[in-house]
Design an enzyme around this catalytic site. Structure first.
Site, short mmCIF file in Angstrom:
data_model
loop_
_atom_site.label_atom_id
_atom_site.label_comp_id
_atom_site.label_asym_id
_atom_site.label_seq_id
_atom_site.Cartn_x
_atom_site.Cartn_y
_atom_site.Cartn_z
N MET A 30 0.85 -1.20 0.00
CA MET A 30 0.00 0.00 0.00
C MET A 30 0.89 1.25 0.00
O MET A 30 0.44 2.34 0.36
CB MET A 30 -0.92 -0.01 1.22
CG MET A 30 -1.87 -1.22 1.18
SD MET A 30 -3.40 -0.98 2.07
CE MET A 30 -2.81 -0.70 3.71
N GLY A 31 2.16 1.07 -0.41
CA GLY A 31 3.05 2.22 -0.51
C GLY A 31 3.60 2.65 0.83
O GLY A 31 3.58 1.89 1.80
N LEU A 33 6.76 3.08 1.50
CA LEU A 33 7.66 1.94 1.62
C LEU A 33 8.78 2.18 2.63
O LEU A 33 9.33 3.27 2.71
CB LEU A 33 8.26 1.62 0.25
CG LEU A 33 7.23 1.34 -0.86
CD1 LEU A 33 7.94 0.99 -2.16
CD2 LEU A 33 6.25 0.24 -0.47
N HIS A 34 9.08 1.13 3.39
CA HIS A 34 10.20 1.15 4.34
C HIS A 34 11.10 -0.05 4.04
O HIS A 34 10.83 -0.81 3.09
CB HIS A 34 9.68 1.15 5.79
CG HIS A 34 8.64 0.09 6.05
ND1 HIS A 34 8.92 -1.25 6.00
CD2 HIS A 34 7.32 0.18 6.35
CE1 HIS A 34 7.85 -1.95 6.28
NE2 HIS A 34 6.84 -1.10 6.48
N HIS A 37 9.53 -3.44 3.23
CA HIS A 37 9.02 -3.63 1.86
C HIS A 37 10.17 -3.93 0.90
O HIS A 37 10.06 -4.75 0.01
CB HIS A 37 8.30 -2.37 1.36
CG HIS A 37 7.02 -2.05 2.09
ND1 HIS A 37 6.90 -0.96 2.91
CD2 HIS A 37 5.83 -2.68 2.11
CE1 HIS A 37 5.68 -0.92 3.41
NE2 HIS A 37 5.00 -1.95 2.95
N GLY A 149 5.00 -10.23 3.74
CA GLY A 149 5.75 -10.22 4.99
C GLY A 149 5.11 -11.10 6.05
O GLY A 149 3.88 -11.16 6.17
N LYS A 151 5.25 -10.43 9.08
CA LYS A 151 4.74 -9.56 10.15
C LYS A 151 3.21 -9.62 10.18
O LYS A 151 2.60 -9.67 11.23
CB LYS A 151 5.20 -8.12 9.94
CG LYS A 151 4.99 -7.27 11.17
CD LYS A 151 4.87 -5.83 10.84
CE LYS A 151 3.46 -5.43 11.17
NZ LYS A 151 2.88 -4.44 10.36
N GLN A 155 -2.68 -12.38 7.74
CA GLN A 155 -2.87 -12.04 6.31
C GLN A 155 -2.18 -13.08 5.42
O GLN A 155 -2.73 -13.54 4.43
CB GLN A 155 -2.29 -10.65 6.05
CG GLN A 155 -2.16 -10.31 4.56
CD GLN A 155 -1.78 -8.87 4.32
OE1 GLN A 155 -2.63 -7.99 4.46
NE2 GLN A 155 -0.55 -8.61 3.95
N SER A 187 6.76 -0.94 10.14
CA SER A 187 5.37 -0.84 9.66
C SER A 187 5.13 0.60 9.25
O SER A 187 5.66 1.52 9.88
CB SER A 187 4.41 -1.20 10.80
OG SER A 187 3.12 -0.74 10.52
O1 PAF Z 1 -0.02 -5.84 3.52
C1 PAF Z 1 -0.47 -4.91 2.81
O2 PAF Z 1 0.18 -3.89 2.60
C2 PAF Z 1 -1.85 -5.04 2.21
O3 PAF Z 1 -2.72 -5.68 3.07
C3 PAF Z 1 -1.86 -5.72 0.82
C4 PAF Z 1 -1.37 -7.16 0.91
C5 PAF Z 1 -0.97 -4.93 -0.13
C6 PAF Z 1 -3.27 -5.74 0.25
O4 PAF Z 1 -3.77 -4.46 0.09
#
Ligand code: PAF
Length: 283
Positions: A30-31, A33-34, A37, A149, A151, A155, A187
């Site tokens: 979701m951008g 970025l750190h 990512h 990830g 973390k 998910q 995060s």
């Molecule tokens: O982990 C995330 O950043 C989001 O949940 C993902 C996997 C990009 C889905 O929007």
């Protein structure tokens, strides 16, 4: 490195890569970025010739009172970091490209079992939003591999199950959590912490490590006591715990005496910032 905003353009570029026999990797984000990512992108580059990083703040996975509007959008800085990391292509679609008929009319992917409880209990609809957008991204990019990830442990379990259940031809790779020096898991939401809160934030990982040590030695009947003790420790460190749950690492159901692979999942608020973390152990 190119950035595309439209699905049609993405498909044309990826078609050409596939024609050249290239293996395609996907890193959904979701951008904002750190380093965590960037570690996902590096892991994807080990397993694929071409890496697509998607940047999309997915409205379907945010609850009504959550931080969708304030979620940091930092495309230019993200592009620079990805370029340096050797990423091949950025897919940064507008909401209208992903949900052209609006959220209310969107077909959804529901993943039973692993979506329930833990974060699924505190964030109703969250994992349906994640599962839906990830399934769509898989269909848009058609990657050979995708990296997520560890973390976001629940998910990752949701994505592994949907991939299995829907027979999607993509290999899911889990990448280890990247931490700051004091142990705090990286995060995007860490940016919401005040400097005082940031000093206290590492207690979350400390409590998890402490609980993991005790778990190695404890009798299975003591799990509930361990969970309660961990919540108490978090409270004493200034957190408002949402849950600390000791689960079977595969099913995410409460751990049984016979389980050998266990994970401690935790979510807790520091001020208004919700942090999550986890630790897995084998015994
Ligand atoms: O982990 C995330 O950043 C989001 O949940 C993902 C996997 C990009 C889905 O929007």
């Amino acid at each position: 490195m190119r950035t595309v905003h439209k699905l049609k353009e993405l498909r044309t570029i990826l078609h050409n890569f596939r024609e050249q026999g290239k293996r395609i990797g996907l890193v959904p984000t979701m951008g904002n970025l750190h380093d965590g990512h960037i570690a996902l992108v590096q892991r994807a580059l080990e397993a694929a010739d071409v890496v697509v990083t998607s940047i999309f703040v997915n409205p379907m996975q945010f609850g009504a009172h959550e931080d969708l509007d304030s979620y940091p959008r930092t495309l230019k800085a993200d592009q620079e970091r990805l370029e340096q990391a050797g990423n091949t292509l950025v897919f940064a679609p507008p909401v209208s490209e992903i949900y052209p008929e609006g959220l209310a009319n969107q077909t959804q992917v529901v993943v039973p079992g692993v979506s329930e409880g833990h974060c699924g209990a505190g964030r109703p609809g969250h994992f349906e939003g994640v599962a839906t957008v990830v399934t769509m991204l898989f269909n848009m990019v058609q990657p050979d591999i995708a990296v997520f990830g560890e973390k976001d442990f629940q998910q990752l379990a949701v994505i592994r199950k949907l991939t299995r259940d829907l027979c999607l031809p993509v290999e899911i790779i889990g990448a280890p959590t990247v931490r700051d020096e004091d142990g705090l898991a990286l995060s995007s939401r860490n940016g919401y912490l005040s400097s005082e809160e940031r000093q206290h934030a590492s207690a979350l990982y400390r409590v998890l490590r402490d609980t993991a040590e005790r778990l190695q030695e404890s009798h299975p009947k003591q799990l509930a006591e361990l969970e309660q003790a961990a919540c108490g420790q978090l409270q004493a460190s200034g957190f408002r715990p949402e849950y600390v749950n000791i689960v079977n690492s595969l099913t995410l159901k409460p751990a049984l005496a016979s389980d050998s692979d266990l994970t401690i999942l935790a979510a807790a608020f520091l001020g208004s910032t919700r942090l999550i973390d986890n630790i897995s152990i084998s015994r």
